[in-house]
Motif scaffolding. Structure first.
Motif, PDB file in Angstrom:
ATOM      1  N   SER A   1       0.822  -1.215   0.000  1.00 33.24           N
ATOM      2  CA  SER A   1       0.000   0.000   0.000  1.00 33.24           C
ATOM      3  C   SER A   1       0.849   1.255   0.000  1.00 33.24           C
ATOM      4  CB  SER A   1      -0.935   0.019   1.215  1.00 33.24           C
ATOM      5  OG  SER A   1      -0.221   0.290   2.400  1.00 33.24           O
TER       6      SER A   1
ATOM      7  N   ILE B   1      -5.755  -0.934   5.332  1.00 30.67           N
ATOM      8  CA  ILE B   1      -6.611  -2.118   5.411  1.00 30.67           C
ATOM      9  C   ILE B   1      -7.924  -1.788   6.110  1.00 30.67           C
ATOM     10  CG2 ILE B   1      -6.813  -4.477   6.295  1.00 30.67           C
ATOM     11  CD1 ILE B   1      -4.769  -4.198   4.045  1.00 30.67           C
TER      12      ILE B   1
ATOM     13  N   ALA C   1      -4.373  -5.581   9.587  1.00 31.22           N
ATOM     14  CA  ALA C   1      -3.295  -5.537   8.598  1.00 31.22           C
ATOM     15  C   ALA C   1      -2.485  -6.828   8.600  1.00 31.22           C
ATOM     16  CB  ALA C   1      -2.397  -4.332   8.862  1.00 31.22           C
TER      17      ALA C   1
ATOM     18  N   LEU D   1      -0.698  -7.703   4.797  1.00 37.17           N
ATOM     19  CA  LEU D   1      -0.069  -6.528   4.201  1.00 37.17           C
ATOM     20  C   LEU D   1       1.431  -6.656   4.405  1.00 37.17           C
ATOM     21  CD1 LEU D   1      -0.459  -3.684   2.929  1.00 37.17           C
ATOM     22  CD2 LEU D   1      -0.531  -2.783   5.264  1.00 37.17           C
TER      23      LEU D   1
END
Length: 422
Positions: free
Chosen positions: A163, A182, A224, A229
């Motif tokens: 991200s 997230i 997350a 992630l």
């Protein structure tokens, strides 16, 4: 003094002798190199993580979570380098850019072009997250609070999830960025509503600049991790919304480092609490509606004496920002009864926008609040039991008439750029 408002600002044309002015010191940050240089340097030496090119090796698909139109993230200086590194590591990798709308409306193509540039907007594959479409989201586990974690299938089913974003003080999550990509960024409404429940919002740790003990942050971090992630590029922006610093690598180490860095520039402390506090929501695009403007007001609240008058400058060109946000305040018989109803609402029954009107109601119960906004907003502002003023000078004159000419004035030109400490 000029206070941020839309794209132009508003003049505060009164004698400010004796007033305290609380401003972020981010303007003193002297960045080395261009915005692109700052981002590339961070990505070349990621924290606690291999380079993005290494992470891309052997992966068929990758998803980059991209901030939406409500966030002034300088994506034009981040996404090109993330895309290049992914393809450097794996030229055949299938990349999707997932717009993290959270609980906001969809981002338009025009807004996307303004944010990422025409080339990326027209050539890359984008998906706009829809928190209200259960068919687009999937349940992947349970958070520490007991809430279900339901996220966008595009994020859940990718081989590599990364991200971009930016770090700023946040009025109930402590800081933006990192794990917020997230939750709430790409979560289903059931998860967003559970995370933003009245019990969590009521916590004294759900405040600007606080992570430790913050129940919303704790669930966000867990989300997350469950979503896997793996890598972030987060930036700190200056007063001109340009990249001033960048943090890349492990989602948690890079984010925590960025938060600590930013706190050193944003922490302010009034010598004396204000009887009158003036602030703004930072101008466009952050003052596009009343919903977003609660953030700036929370800085004024933190600097205010009991019973103070709070004044906020906010253009609100996009109206209230939420029907339920508007109706909660418009329809309630008293603010006291509204707050009782909010606090009695269980986690799994949280209303859309409840957190925003809970915080606004909390401030309204303690302070007189004057909204300086577009004339078209006067009726709406008053229907929500707030006070409207056409300009800052009128608002300040009214405040002095209420609190007396010897009232202590605190001015926070940009309410979302500071962390007000006791």
């Amino acid at each position: 003094m000029r206070i941020p408002y839309g794209t132009t600002g508003l003049e505060l044309d009164r004698d400010l002798t004796g007033a305290e002015v609380l401003e972020s010191a981010i303007g003193t940050l002297k960045a080395e190199g261009s915005e692109d240089d700052i981002v590339c340097k961070a990505m070349a030496a990621p924290m606690g993580s291999p380079r993005l090119a290494e992470l891309a090796k052997g992966k068929k698909t990758a998803t980059i979570i991209v901030s939406d139109h409500t966030r002034p993230v300088p994506s034009k200086h981040i996404l090109p380098f993330m895309l290049a590194e992914l393809r450097e590591g794996n030229p055949d990798i299938d990349v999707t850019l997932l717009i993290a709308t959270g609980f906001h409306r969809p981002t338009t193509h025009e807004e996307l072009v303004n944010k990422v540039g025409e080339k990326i907007a027209n050539e890359e594959k984008f998906v706009c997250h829809d928190s209200r479409n259960p068919e687009a989201n999937v349940d992947i586990g349970v958070l520490p609070s007991g809430a279900r974690l339901v996220i966008d299938k595009v994020a859940a089913e990718t081989d590599l999830l990364v991200s971009e974003g930016f770090i700023e003080p946040h009025f109930f999550a402590g800081f933006s960025g990192g794990r917020k990509s997230i939750l709430p960024g790409v979560c289903d409404q059931v998860t967003v509503l559970g995370n933003h429940c009245s019990k969590f919002i009521d916590s004294p740790y759900a405040r600007t600049g606080i992570l430790e003990g913050n129940p919303l942050h704790n669930d966000m971090v867990a989300a997350a991790k469950l979503a896997k992630l793996q890598y972030i590029v987060n930036v700190v922006i200056d007063e001109e919304k340009k990249v001033a610093a960048a943090f890349a690598g492990d989602p948690f180490q890079a984010h925590e480092t960025g938060c600590a860095f930013l706190k050193g520039y944003c922490r302010v402390k009034p010598q004396r609490k204000g009887d009158i506090v003036i602030t703004s929501n930072g101008g466009a695009p952050l003052d596009q509606n009343m919903y977003q403007s609660v953030k700036g007001l929370s800085a004024a609240e933190a600097a205010a004496a009991p019973g103070a008058v709070l004044i906020i400058s906010s253009r609100c060109n996009d109206g209230t920002g939420g029907e339920s946000f508007y109706h909660a305040l418009h329809d309630c018989d008293t603010l006291e009864n509204l707050m009782k109803r909010i606090l009695a609402t269980p986690m799994d029954k949280t209303d859309p926008d409840q957190w925003e009107y809970q915080i606004l109601c909390r401030m309204m119960l303690k302070h007189r609040i004057i909204f300086v906004s577009d004339p078209s907003m006067q009726k709406t502002v008053e229907e929500m039991k707030l006070e409207y003023a056409p300009d800052l000078n009128t608002a300040l004159d009214r405040a002095y008439a209420d609190k007396g000419r010897d009232a202590h004035l605190v001015v926070i030109p940009n309410g979302i750029s500071v962390i007000v400490e006791p």
